[in-house]
Design an enzyme around this catalytic site. Structure first.
Site, PDB file in Angstrom:
ATOM      1  N   HIS A 161       0.806  -1.219   0.000  1.00  0.00           N
ATOM      2  CA  HIS A 161       0.000   0.000   0.000  1.00  0.00           C
ATOM      3  C   HIS A 161       0.841   1.271   0.000  1.00  0.00           C
ATOM      4  CE1 HIS A 161      -3.245  -2.855   0.450  1.00  0.00           C
ATOM      5  NE2 HIS A 161      -3.882  -1.956  -0.291  1.00  0.00           N
ATOM      6  N   ARG A 189     -11.325   2.334  -1.564  1.00  0.00           N
ATOM      7  CA  ARG A 189     -10.785   1.541  -0.439  1.00  0.00           C
ATOM      8  C   ARG A 189     -11.231   2.196   0.867  1.00  0.00           C
ATOM      9  NH1 ARG A 189      -6.007   0.880  -4.020  1.00  0.00           N
ATOM     10  NH2 ARG A 189      -5.513  -1.338  -4.117  1.00  0.00           N
ATOM     11  N   ARG A 225     -16.049  -0.345  -1.921  1.00  0.00           N
ATOM     12  CA  ARG A 225     -15.666  -1.640  -1.349  1.00  0.00           C
ATOM     13  C   ARG A 225     -15.817  -1.575   0.170  1.00  0.00           C
ATOM     14  NH1 ARG A 225      -9.666  -3.962  -1.966  1.00  0.00           N
ATOM     15  NH2 ARG A 225      -9.190  -2.319  -0.475  1.00  0.00           N
ATOM     16  N   GLU A 272     -10.189 -12.218  -5.628  1.00  0.00           N
ATOM     17  CA  GLU A 272      -8.769 -12.059  -5.291  1.00  0.00           C
ATOM     18  C   GLU A 272      -8.228 -13.253  -4.523  1.00  0.00           C
ATOM     19  OE1 GLU A 272      -8.253  -8.531  -2.865  1.00  0.00           O
ATOM     20  OE2 GLU A 272     -10.173  -8.784  -1.886  1.00  0.00           O
ATOM     21  N   ASN A 279      -3.666  -7.824  -7.046  1.00  0.00           N
ATOM     22  CA  ASN A 279      -2.620  -7.657  -6.024  1.00  0.00           C
ATOM     23  C   ASN A 279      -2.635  -8.856  -5.082  1.00  0.00           C
ATOM     24  OD1 ASN A 279      -2.529  -5.201  -7.233  1.00  0.00           O
ATOM     25  ND2 ASN A 279      -3.444  -4.065  -5.551  1.00  0.00           N
ATOM     26  N   ASP A 280      -3.826  -9.198  -4.625  1.00  0.00           N
ATOM     27  CA  ASP A 280      -3.931 -10.359  -3.740  1.00  0.00           C
ATOM     28  C   ASP A 280      -3.989 -11.659  -4.528  1.00  0.00           C
ATOM     29  OD1 ASP A 280      -3.800  -9.456  -1.067  1.00  0.00           O
ATOM     30  OD2 ASP A 280      -5.717  -8.459  -1.349  1.00  0.00           O
ATOM     31  N   ARG A 315       3.072 -10.205  -0.944  1.00  0.00           N
ATOM     32  CA  ARG A 315       3.245  -8.984  -1.741  1.00  0.00           C
ATOM     33  C   ARG A 315       4.087  -7.923  -1.031  1.00  0.00           C
ATOM     34  NH1 ARG A 315      -3.051  -6.745  -1.641  1.00  0.00           N
ATOM     35  NH2 ARG A 315      -2.302  -4.642  -1.962  1.00  0.00           N
ATOM     36  N   CYS A 349      -9.355  -4.187 -10.522  1.00  0.00           N
ATOM     37  CA  CYS A 349      -8.899  -3.017  -9.762  1.00  0.00           C
ATOM     38  C   CYS A 349      -7.539  -3.256  -9.132  1.00  0.00           C
ATOM     39  CB  CYS A 349      -9.926  -2.612  -8.711  1.00  0.00           C
ATOM     40  SG  CYS A 349     -10.288  -3.918  -7.539  1.00  0.00           S
TER      41      CYS A 349
HETATM   42  C1  PEP Z   1      -6.194  -6.259  -4.862  1.00  0.00           C
HETATM   43  O1  PEP Z   1      -5.961  -7.119  -4.006  1.00  0.00           O
HETATM   44  O2  PEP Z   1      -5.866  -6.376  -6.055  1.00  0.00           O
HETATM   45  C2  PEP Z   1      -6.882  -5.007  -4.477  1.00  0.00           C
HETATM   46  C3  PEP Z   1      -7.230  -4.116  -5.381  1.00  0.00           C
HETATM   47  O3  PEP Z   1      -7.114  -4.782  -3.157  1.00  0.00           O
HETATM   48  P1  PEP Z   1      -6.019  -4.252  -2.116  1.00  0.00           P
HETATM   49  O4  PEP Z   1      -4.801  -3.841  -2.890  1.00  0.00           O
HETATM   50  O5  PEP Z   1      -6.640  -3.119  -1.379  1.00  0.00           O
HETATM   51  O6  PEP Z   1      -5.786  -5.465  -1.268  1.00  0.00           O
HETATM   52 MG    MG Z   2      -6.950  -7.060  -2.093  1.00  0.00          MG
END
Ligand code: PEP
Ligand code: MG
Length: 571
Positions: free
Chosen positions: A191, A298, A334, A433, A456-457, A467, A504
């Site tokens: 993040h 978020r 979300r 995810e 991302n997840d 990550r 996303c």
């Molecule tokens: C993801 O996991 O791709 C996502 C958009 O959520 P976050 O990055 O907030 O976990």
């Molecule tokens: Mg995520």
């Protein structure tokens, strides 16, 4: 030269500002002093309290107009706790009676007090435990000659060097002077990296430990494209980078001109580009960059940096602000996705060895039903002011989705009782995810109004690569054939059930992948606002039919490198 992971593009040049946020407690564990040092240690404690108190005053002053009332309250609470006689009696007692050095007296007293608060069965008191930890950290920084630094104090062009930056750090950054940052922790989708891209500040994450050899005031260059940090450059290097910086800024200006151009392929296919935001104020940034709605809000950021949970009214105002800003454009809100690398003191989250595999997101919401319902009522109330949609994160099974929808129904009934209007047909979608959700996407599609792929997840869980862990970041690659097959499965399952599939995760913001994702059939790309013009430029240079072929060929390869090469050749 120091290597890192390129997290946010651009060239940043400035003086090093070392943000020391941690003191190594083990250096002081159980350390004793002689009787003749007692007076000196008591004096040091008194001075550290005064210095820390002044520091909090400064932060409060600077926070005016930047942080809201509740966020500012955090620092008032710290000031009160700092002067609390129970705490100071404990520290002075540990120095006088146990002959502990002041550092250990502070660390051990704070720990005792924290445990006392945690044992009280009262949420308010439990939050005070977190305050005690933070105060103890500030006092230790002061005692070790590193006055707790606030990034808002930066008043010259600077590059921040730190272990990591918290959302609280970034909110107080003076963006006029912060020209870049380089942190030790994190990967491309941590993040902190996402925040850097949102703020359009060149940044490196996952840097080599050597960054801690840098001295305050050293001249630094952050190359956010190559992923390198240059310390005290030669005059030639500096000239070269000043030129590069100018070129980069010119290229950005050019790309910004695309803002009002349509997002359409050469052969006429419209592609929906929307933005990811973390607070309501960022919504207008999406429009400024030429985006057409919100693909991910978020909302967990509404829960950070506060002394209490946001009320239904607080949240209603935040969601209404977003709805008002976006008009008829779709806004996907979300629900709370706290946990993982987003911690909140408010929810008493347990300390976990594997937080990304632990108690986070929908798992917390299904247990903390009242917190979840408060948020859902707030979203529903705001839904009459715009085109809001609800999205649940981290869904791993149909049962979870059904349970979440049941709680949504209860929230609706509560509003019915209060005779408050809301959009009864509000769309309810999910993030895909977790690999189990991707594999069972055909089942979930029967209960969801839309999907949004969270790469991302999804990448970290599919590839078993944390990550946040810089040591395995080279394995974190969304072009891995296993990940691509899952993405294809999700899109096909969604389309077979007539629902829209967006993305996303950060993969959607990288123009290198636009052709592939479009060819795989993705309907919507959601990204930090700053990336919208770049992806739009890519869309406008693509022929959709060619993209379909490119995606098909990509899926026929068995190695990541071959897929990467294929995309590069087709670009
Ligand atoms: C993801 O996991 O791709 C996502 C958009 O959520 P976050 O990055 O907030 O976990
Ligand atoms: Mg995520």
């Amino acid at each position: 030269m120091i290597k890192g992971i390129a997290a946010s593009n651009g060239i940043g040049i400035g003086k090093a500002f070392i943000l020391k946020t941690k003191v190594d407690n083990s250096l002081y564990t159980g350390k004793k002093i002689s009787a003749s040092d007692v007076e000196n240690e008591l004096r040091r404690f008194k001075e550290a309290v005064e210095e820390t108190d002044k520091h909090y005053d400064l932060v409060i002053e600077k926070a005016k107009g930047v942080l809201n009332d509740s966020e500012q309250q955090v620092f008032h609470a710290y000031k009160m706790m700092l002067k609390d006689p129970i705490f100071s009696d404990m520290v002075t007692g540990a120095i006088k009676n146990d002959s502990f050095c002041v550092e250990w007296a502070v660390i051990s007293s704070a720990e005792q007090l924290k445990q006392m608060f945690l044992q009280l069965n009262d949420d308010y008191m439990k939050q005070r435990a977190e305050d005690v930890s933070n105060i103890s950290k500030s006092l230790l920084l002061s005692l070790t000659g590193n006055t707790a630094t606030d990034l808002s104090e930066i008043l010259e062009d600077s590059i921040i060097i730190a272990e990591d930056l918290s959302p609280a750090d970034t909110v107080s950054m003076n963006k006029q002077y912060v020209k870049g940052f380089a942190v030790e922790k994190g990967g491309e989708t941590s993040h902190t990296a996402i925040m850097a891209r949102t703020m359009e500040i060149p940044a490196l994450v996952g840097c080599e430990k050597k960054i801690f050899d840098i001295k305050n005031g050293d001249l630094l260059i952050v190359d956010g494209e190559k992923g390198i940090l240059i310390v005290n450059p030669t005059p030639d290097e500096l000239d070269e980078y000043l030129d590069k910086q100018q070129e980069y800024l010119k290229a950005i200006e050019k790309i910004k001109l695309l803002k009002d151009e349509p997002s359409v392929t050469l052969d006429g296919k419209n592609v929906h580009l929307v933005g990811n935001i973390a607070n309501p104020e960022e919504a207008i940034e999406i429009l400024a960059k030429g985006g057409d709605g919100i693909g991910l809000f978020r909302t967990e950021f509404l829960y950070l940096n506060r002394v209490d949970l946001p009320t239904e009214e607080d949240q209603f105002l935040a969601y209404k602000m977003v709805a008002d800003a976006m008009g008829i454009r779709p806004c996907i809100i979300r629900t709370l996705d706290i946990g993982g690398d987003k911690k909140s003191a408010l929810l008493n989250l347990p300390n976990e060895d594997n937080p990304f595999l632990g108690y986070r997101a929908i798992r917390i919401c299904l247990k903390e039903k009242e917190i979840f319902k408060t948020q859902l009522r707030a979203i529903l109330r705001a839904s009459t002011f715009g085109n809001l949609k609800i999205m649940f994160p981290m869904i791993s099974s149909l049962e979870e989705l059904i349970a979440a929808k049941q709680i949504l129904k209860e929230a609706m009934s509560e509003l019915d009782e209060r005779k408050i209007p809301y959009n009864e047909d509000i769309q309810v979608g999910i993030m895909i995810e977790v690999p189990s959700a991707a594999i069972a996407a055909d089942i979930l599609a029967q209960e969801a109004d839309f999907f949004s792929i969270g790469t991302n997840d999804l990448c970290q869980y599919t590839l078993a690569v944390d990550r946040m862990n810089e040591h395995v970041s080279s394995l974190y690659n969304p072009l891995n054939i296993g990940v691509l097959r899952l993405i294809k499965m999700i899109i096909d399952a969604g389309h077979a059930h007539g629902i829209q599939v967006g993305m996303c995760g950060e993969m959607a913001s990288n123009p290198k992948y636009t052709r592939l994702l479009l060819g795989l059939g993705l309907d919507e790309f959601s990204m930090v606002p700053a990336s919208i013009p770049y992806v739009k430029q890519a869309v406008r240079e693509i022929n959709y039919n060619n993209a379909v072929d490119v995606a098909k060929t990509a899926l026929s390869f068995n190695e990541t490198e071959k897929i990467r090469k294929h995309l590069k050749e087709e670009a």
